[in-house]
Write an enzyme that holds these catalytic residues in place. Structure first.
Site, PDB file in Angstrom:
ATOM      1  N   GLU A  73      63.689  -5.811  49.263  1.00 44.89           N
ATOM      2  CA  GLU A  73      64.946  -5.126  49.589  1.00 44.89           C
ATOM      3  C   GLU A  73      65.816  -5.047  48.340  1.00 44.89           C
ATOM      4  O   GLU A  73      65.395  -5.397  47.231  1.00 44.89           O
ATOM      5  CB  GLU A  73      65.683  -5.875  50.712  1.00 44.89           C
ATOM      6  CG  GLU A  73      65.971  -7.324  50.408  1.00 44.89           C
ATOM      7  CD  GLU A  73      66.459  -8.115  51.609  1.00 44.89           C
ATOM      8  OE1 GLU A  73      66.464  -7.569  52.730  1.00 44.89           O
ATOM      9  OE2 GLU A  73      66.830  -9.279  51.427  1.00 44.89           O
ATOM     10  N   ASP A 101      75.882 -10.037  47.232  1.00 45.86           N
ATOM     11  CA  ASP A 101      75.259  -8.742  46.969  1.00 45.86           C
ATOM     12  C   ASP A 101      76.008  -7.945  45.906  1.00 45.86           C
ATOM     13  O   ASP A 101      76.333  -6.774  46.106  1.00 45.86           O
ATOM     14  CB  ASP A 101      75.181  -7.919  48.260  1.00 45.86           C
ATOM     15  CG  ASP A 101      74.520  -8.664  49.407  1.00 45.86           C
ATOM     16  OD1 ASP A 101      73.569  -9.422  49.134  1.00 45.86           O
ATOM     17  OD2 ASP A 101      74.944  -8.492  50.561  1.00 45.86           O
TER      18      ASP A 101
END
Length: 518
Positions: free
Chosen positions: A174, A15
């Site tokens: 997302e 991420d």
């Protein structure tokens, strides 16, 4: 022509989010249940990254252990931004508190205590308009991307949240990132889940409030269904270099072994170039294993020392522990020149267990530590989570290799050892199978790698491993979750002393087999 190899930050560094301040780039990653939290990297060229600290590095910033902590819980996808001479990180603690913002005058810190934001969901992002209006995009708990106008200094929600663009129709939209580029606002998101269907999509509008128009070529990037060595590509962030070129950092994995191939290092950080069409849409080619480097000067950074002799008064930033690291559970000063671990910590299922480790960053590597258990018990552990780990343990005049795979825990080898210091070694070597090979090699293991456990020096004449274990059981596809392997030292009884710890990558031959050095 200079080239770089992907990943640019190997091992469990998922991420990624990046920002630029002048000629400096700063990048943060998720850390999940591990503390200290949110590893922070610095680079001058987007290729060479130095781990300069952790954003959440003191107990006062978050309650520890994390309340309700669980494997692959904790700190999810952060975003880092530089705005008006201050650095901002927005993040989610899924095990208590929700979304929060921290900030600092310097990326090296100190970072502030969290300012909590009354917004649900995960994967928050920050973007500012020219007048200082701050927007927070996030993935809502009911699904889809939502937007709110906030005061990040006070954590106050000023408008919203309201629904916005939620992708091209794939599951789990997302990881939103919002940018003002030219006359457009762009909303970059992840879709398809963080597994093999992971992808990147983008939309644009004239205002952060929308309306949004999806790119005609969405998904912008996906390796789904391909035979590429890099898979699960997604959760991306964009950055513009000083020369006007654009780049994308994103996560990906490098699976190995017989079908279905598995990954063991976790989701890693990759870099790929971005081009722009004449009508203003970004274009991203498949993520390369090797590519032409960004322009400008080259700024290599020194590699961390292979060996840590524990001569300092603080642990290097790459040392992490699950859930908590109480001050009374470890010391570099009680026995100068040694790391003392005391069995006063805890994981989910093991009270009185203290672990200090580092991420495995190479498929082939060798890890050794000099241990003196005294009257205690401890050793080396290769950990994916508390239900999936292998241990080489020493105590009470015996060394043992213990395998924990789900609900099963078994001692697979034992050997008497003399009292006093001993060197423990774990070697990890890749199985000689190409990724997703259609057929297993006759007589060979079909896992991604083999872990061997040694007492003393593996290179000594006549040395043989105490045990060898298939690495597939320490893979994400078996254990589930979002993390990668962490290798380190632990104590489970009393106080155990470690004189040094050494992590060494092992090169492989061009043919793909093991190097003679392995």
């Amino acid at each position: 022509m200079r080239t770089y190899d992907n990943p640019v930050i190997s091992g469990f560094h998922p991420d990624p989010s990046v920002c630029r301040a002048g000629g400096d780039y700063y990048l943060v990653c998720s850390s999940f249940e591990y503390v200290p939290g949110l590893p922070l990297f610095h680079s001058r060229d987007l290729v060479h990254w130095e781990h300069i600290g952790n954003v959440l590095d003191r107990p006062g910033q978050l309650p520890l252990p994390l309340p309700g902590a669980r494997a692959s819980g904790g700190l999810y996808a952060p975003t880092i931004r530089h705005h008006r001479d201050r650095y901002w990180v927005v993040n989610t603690n899924t095990d208590g508190g929700g979304n929060f913002v921290v900030s600092a005058e310097r990326p090296e810190g100190p970072w502030s205590d969290p300012v909590w934001i009354d917004l649900p969901g995960i994967d928050p992002d920050l973007a500012w308009e020219e007048d200082g209006t701050c927007w927070c995009a996030f993935s809502g708990p009911e699904g889809g991307i939502r937007m709110a106008r906030i005061d990040p200094a006070r954590g106050q929600v000023l408008e919203g949240p309201f629904a916005t663009w939620s992708g091209s129709g794939l599951k789990f939209p997302e990881a939103p990132h919002l940018y003002r580029i030219g006359e457009w606002w762009y909303l970059l998101i992840a879709e398809g889940g963080t597994e093999r269907g992971h992808s990147v999509s983008v939309a644009r509008g004239r205002s952060p409030r929308g309306p949004w128009e999806g790119a005609p070529a969405n998904p912008l990037l996906s390796h789904s269904g391909t035979a590429r060595a890099i898979q699960n590509t997604g959760h991306a962030d964009l950055v513009e270099a000083p020369d006007g070129s654009w780049w994308m950092v994103l996560l990906g994995v490098r699976p190995r072994g017989f079908t279905p191939d598995v990954h063991v290092l976790g989701r890693e950080t990759f870099l790929t170039p971005v081009e722009w069409t004449e009508d203003g849409w970004p274009v991203v080619a498949p993520v390369p294993e090797r590519h032409a480097a960004p322009g400008g000067a080259w700024h290599p950074v020194p590699a961390p020392p292979a060996r840590d002799d524990f001569d300092g008064t603080a642990l290097a930033p790459h040392w992490i522990s699950p859930y908590a690291r109480p001050e009374h559970s470890w010391s570099l000063t009680s026995h100068p020149g040694r790391l003392a671990l005391s069995a006063t910590g805890a994981t989910l299922d093991r009270p009185g267990y203290t672990f200090v480790g580092r991420r495995q960053q190479h498929h082939d590597c060798r890890v050794s530590a000099a241990i003196d258990p005294g009257t205690g018990r401890g050793g080396l552990c290769v950990r994916l989570d508390e239900a999936h780990h292998y241990e080489l343990e020493m105590g009470n005049g015996e060394a043992a290799v213990v395998a924990r795979i789900g609900p099963l825990r078994q001692t697979v080898a034992r050997r008497p050892v003399p009292a006093g210091p001993l060197t423990l070694t774990v070697t990890i070597r890749t199985t000689d199978l190409v990724p997703a090979s259609p057929e297993p090699a006759a007589g060979r293991a079909t896992g991604p790698d083999t872990l061997a456990f040694w007492l003393g020096d593996p290179d000594a004449p006549g040395a043989g491993p105490l045990a060898e274990l298939d690495g597939r059981y320490l893979s994400t596809e078996v254990a589930c979750g979002f993390t990668g392997r962490v290798i380190g030292m632990y104590a489970t009884e009393g106080t155990v002393l470690f004189d040094w710890f050494e992590y060494t990558p092992v090169p492989r031959s061009r043919s793909g087999g093991r190097s003679p050095l392995a």
